[in-house]
Design an enzyme around this catalytic site. Structure first.
Site, short mmCIF file in Angstrom:
data_model
loop_
_atom_site.label_atom_id
_atom_site.label_comp_id
_atom_site.label_asym_id
_atom_site.label_seq_id
_atom_site.Cartn_x
_atom_site.Cartn_y
_atom_site.Cartn_z
N CYS A 15 -54.36 17.88 -4.69
CA CYS A 15 -55.55 17.71 -5.53
C CYS A 15 -55.94 16.29 -5.93
O CYS A 15 -55.18 15.35 -5.84
CB CYS A 15 -55.40 18.51 -6.81
SG CYS A 15 -54.68 20.11 -6.60
N ASN A 115 -54.08 17.10 -11.27
CA ASN A 115 -53.46 17.10 -9.95
C ASN A 115 -51.99 16.76 -10.09
O ASN A 115 -51.59 16.19 -11.10
CB ASN A 115 -54.18 16.15 -8.98
CG ASN A 115 -53.82 14.70 -9.20
OD1 ASN A 115 -53.69 14.27 -10.32
ND2 ASN A 115 -53.67 13.96 -8.13
N GLY A 116 -51.20 17.15 -9.12
CA GLY A 116 -49.76 16.91 -9.21
C GLY A 116 -49.03 18.21 -9.46
O GLY A 116 -49.54 19.29 -9.17
N CYS A 248 -45.74 7.12 -6.90
CA CYS A 248 -45.33 7.77 -5.66
C CYS A 248 -45.55 6.81 -4.49
O CYS A 248 -46.68 6.37 -4.23
CB CYS A 248 -46.17 9.03 -5.47
SG CYS A 248 -46.16 9.70 -3.82
N TYR A 254 -49.55 6.99 2.73
CA TYR A 254 -50.23 8.08 3.42
C TYR A 254 -51.42 8.68 2.69
O TYR A 254 -52.49 8.84 3.26
CB TYR A 254 -49.18 9.18 3.70
CG TYR A 254 -49.72 10.39 4.39
CD1 TYR A 254 -49.86 10.43 5.77
CD2 TYR A 254 -50.09 11.52 3.67
CE1 TYR A 254 -50.34 11.55 6.41
CE2 TYR A 254 -50.58 12.66 4.30
CZ TYR A 254 -50.71 12.66 5.67
OH TYR A 254 -51.19 13.76 6.30
N SER A 299 -54.53 7.08 8.94
CA SER A 299 -53.70 6.40 7.94
C SER A 299 -52.74 5.38 8.54
O SER A 299 -52.15 4.58 7.82
CB SER A 299 -52.94 7.43 7.09
OG SER A 299 -52.31 8.35 7.93
N ASP A 361 -46.99 5.38 13.50
CA ASP A 361 -47.41 6.56 12.72
C ASP A 361 -46.91 6.38 11.29
O ASP A 361 -46.01 5.57 11.04
CB ASP A 361 -46.84 7.84 13.36
CG ASP A 361 -47.67 9.07 12.97
OD1 ASP A 361 -48.59 8.95 12.13
OD2 ASP A 361 -47.40 10.15 13.52
N ASP A 362 -47.51 7.14 10.35
CA ASP A 362 -47.16 6.89 8.95
C ASP A 362 -45.89 7.60 8.50
O ASP A 362 -45.19 7.13 7.61
CB ASP A 362 -48.33 7.27 8.03
CG ASP A 362 -48.92 8.61 8.38
OD1 ASP A 362 -48.17 9.60 8.40
OD2 ASP A 362 -50.13 8.66 8.67
N CYS A 447 -41.46 5.70 -7.00
CA CYS A 447 -40.67 6.90 -6.70
C CYS A 447 -40.42 6.87 -5.19
O CYS A 447 -41.37 6.76 -4.40
CB CYS A 447 -41.42 8.17 -7.07
SG CYS A 447 -40.55 9.65 -6.50
N CYS A 450 -38.19 11.16 -1.93
CA CYS A 450 -38.15 11.89 -0.67
C CYS A 450 -37.41 11.11 0.42
O CYS A 450 -37.07 11.67 1.45
CB CYS A 450 -39.54 12.32 -0.22
SG CYS A 450 -40.74 11.01 -0.23
S1 SF4 Z 1 -40.72 12.43 -3.78
FE1 SF4 Z 1 -41.88 11.23 -2.26
S2 SF4 Z 1 -43.86 12.23 -2.03
FE2 SF4 Z 1 -42.90 13.02 -3.91
S3 SF4 Z 1 -43.67 11.72 -5.56
FE3 SF4 Z 1 -41.76 10.78 -4.91
S4 SF4 Z 1 -42.34 9.33 -3.28
FE4 SF4 Z 1 -44.09 10.69 -3.63
#
Ligand code: SF4
Length: 476
Positions: A15, A115-116, A248, A254, A299, A361-362, A447, A450
């Site tokens: 979103c 969003n989120g 993030c 991306y 991207s 690629d991203d 962050c 991931c």
């Molecule tokens: S875990 Fe990855 S995709 Fe999710 S908020 Fe953190 S950096 Fe972004």
């Protein structure tokens, strides 16, 4: 000659929000704003406006241009409006979950969109249900409505109290008679900014929407901040003292448009710099002797330009994206993804034939798209394909509103670089490093959960999911 594939986008975000305060064309401008944020969600969208008498809402499933026409926009009267584009990771694809959502508070109406993802949504929902609250859909925004309704004091005190109970990643807009409240999570995971117009003020998930409507003097809503945009002026207050700015990382890599500026950093510049650093790394390793550099549109184009500039290799358009594919290529479920036609890419044989190609690629999520693109380039006659990924390997699920919620889906959780290179049938494969990424973003705190599994918040019930998935992973 072009060769075509149907390639699915592997990452989706949840979103985008947009709002207009004090402009006679509030709904029309919100429509333009949502249009600029369409890349953040294609499943559904909605606008709620407010005039002296009432709130007016219109929403539907599909793209902004499909849901709204002149007739319905003309019915959204008033000088304030908020709007939302949706991609669902939490909640379903039902129309009840398309935002903004509207509620009553002591006979005064208000509307909410966000969003989120709220990571303690399950716990809050259970608690609210125990207290007698009835939910109509499964969107997290409904939790915010109930928390505000159940609070006490002024409207602002109710908002503060509600947001003190939320944990997660979100940018939220609340519309009421007095104006618009813009709120950002206290870890600053999702972007939210506001800007001045000739007439009025607008608020957006991404700054690219400001350019469309001619807004200027942009400012970020800070982590943990509530910006109250009211008749009497802009009032800023915090709902939480424990704030940190952990944007993030994938917003830069991306999700966001290259013309957006997030926390003072232009997205295109950041991506281009990642290409420059990847080329330097390759030069140091001296293991790639290529003829041309191409990017997977759109991207990865900025990173490919950076790589080409830094390496001295020519940048070429080796892959072309069909821009008229519409919304068929973004679908919320795996079944739909497997079934439908996705994003169409084509390789230009005249460019790649007999060449050794560096393909930027991203990201890699499931690996299927990368494999198909490598295959496509080889079928078009590429002699070698060296894949460079402008993000670190995604090894952990995101619980903050990005659609990578299981280890099973993440190929990098199961394969190391060498095995993955073999799987996608590339001649070489390298990921960008977390250190390199931080350099591109001026050592900004981010962050990166991931990539490294260091989650910014407690994960509540998602933590159990994460632990059980870890066990799955260890036993695999
Ligand atoms: S875990 Fe990855 S995709 Fe999710 S908020 Fe953190 S950096 Fe972004």
């Amino acid at each position: 000659m072009r060769r075509f594939i149907d390639a699915e986008k592997e990452l989706h975000e949840e979103c985008g929000v947009f709002g207009i305060f004090q402009n006679e064309d509030a709904a029309q401008l919100t429509y333009y704003g949502l249009h600029a944020l369409q890349h953040r969600g294609q499943e559904g969208c909605g606008i709620v406006s407010m005039d002296a008498c009432d709130l007016h809402a219109y929403k539907g499933k599909g793209l902004v241009s499909e849901v709204f026409d002149d007739r319905c926009l003309s019915q959204l009267t008033g000088c304030y409006a908020i709007g939302h584009v949706r991609y669902s990771t939490a909640g379903g694809n039902e129309i009840e979950n398309v935002q903004p959502l509207v509620a009553n508070l002591q006979r005064h109406k208000f509307a909410v969109c966000h969003n989120g993802q709220i990571v303690n949504a399950k716990e809050l929902r259970l608690e609210l249900e125990k207290q007698g609250c009835i939910f109509q859909g499964s969107s997290d925004s409904e939790i915010i409505l109930h928390l505000i309704q159940k609070g006490a004091g002024t409207f602002l005190q109710r908002i503060k109290n509600a947001f003190q109970q939320l944990e997660g990643a979100f940018a939220c807009l609340i519309l009421c008679e007095e104006g618009i409240y813009a709120i950002r999570d206290h870890n600053g995971l999702r972007p939210l900014s506001y800007a001045v117009m000739k007439e009025g003020i607008c608020i957006s998930s991404e700054s690219c929407a400001f350019d469309v409507i001619g807004a200027y003097d942009m400012e970020d809503v800070k982590p943990g901040e509530i910006v109250c945009i009211l008749q009497e002026g802009i009032i800023k207050t915090n709902y939480c003292d424990h704030v940190q700015n952990r944007m993030c990382a994938m917003e830069y890599i991306y999700f966001s448009r290259p013309d957006s500026v997030i926390d003072g950093i232009n997205v295109h510049d950041a991506r281009k710099l990642s290409g420059i650093y990847m080329a330097i790394q390759d030069y140091d390793d001296q293991d790639t002797k290529a003829d041309i550099v191409i990017g997977v549109p759109d991207s990865s184009t900025s990173a490919a330009i950076g790589y080409a500039q830094s390496s001295g290799l020519p940048f070429e358009i080796g892959l072309v994206k069909n821009r008229y594919i519409g919304r068929t290529f973004i679908q919320p479920t795996q079944a739909q993804r497997d079934r439908g036609v996705r994003m169409k890419l084509s390789a230009i044989e005249a460019i790649v034939k007999d060449k050794s190609v560096v393909m930027i690629d991203d990201s890699i999520v499931r690996g299927t798209t990368s494999k198909r693109i490598v295959q496509l380039l080889k079928e078009a006659g590429a002699r070698e394909v060296h894949v460079r990924i402008a993000s670190p390997a995604i090894r952990f699920p995101c619980f903050y509103g990005v659609d990578t919620s299981s280890y099973e889906e993440l190929i990098c959780a199961r394969m190391d670089e060498r095995a993955l290179c073999e799987y996608i049938q590339a001649d070489s494969l390298k990921f960008f490093t977390i250190e390199g990424l931080r350099k591109c973003l001026h050592e900004k705190s981010l962050c990166t959960a991931c990539f490294d599994g260091r989650y910014v918040t407690s994960l509540f019930s998602y933590g159990q999911l994460k632990d059980s998935l870890h066990k799955y992973d260890e036993n695999a």
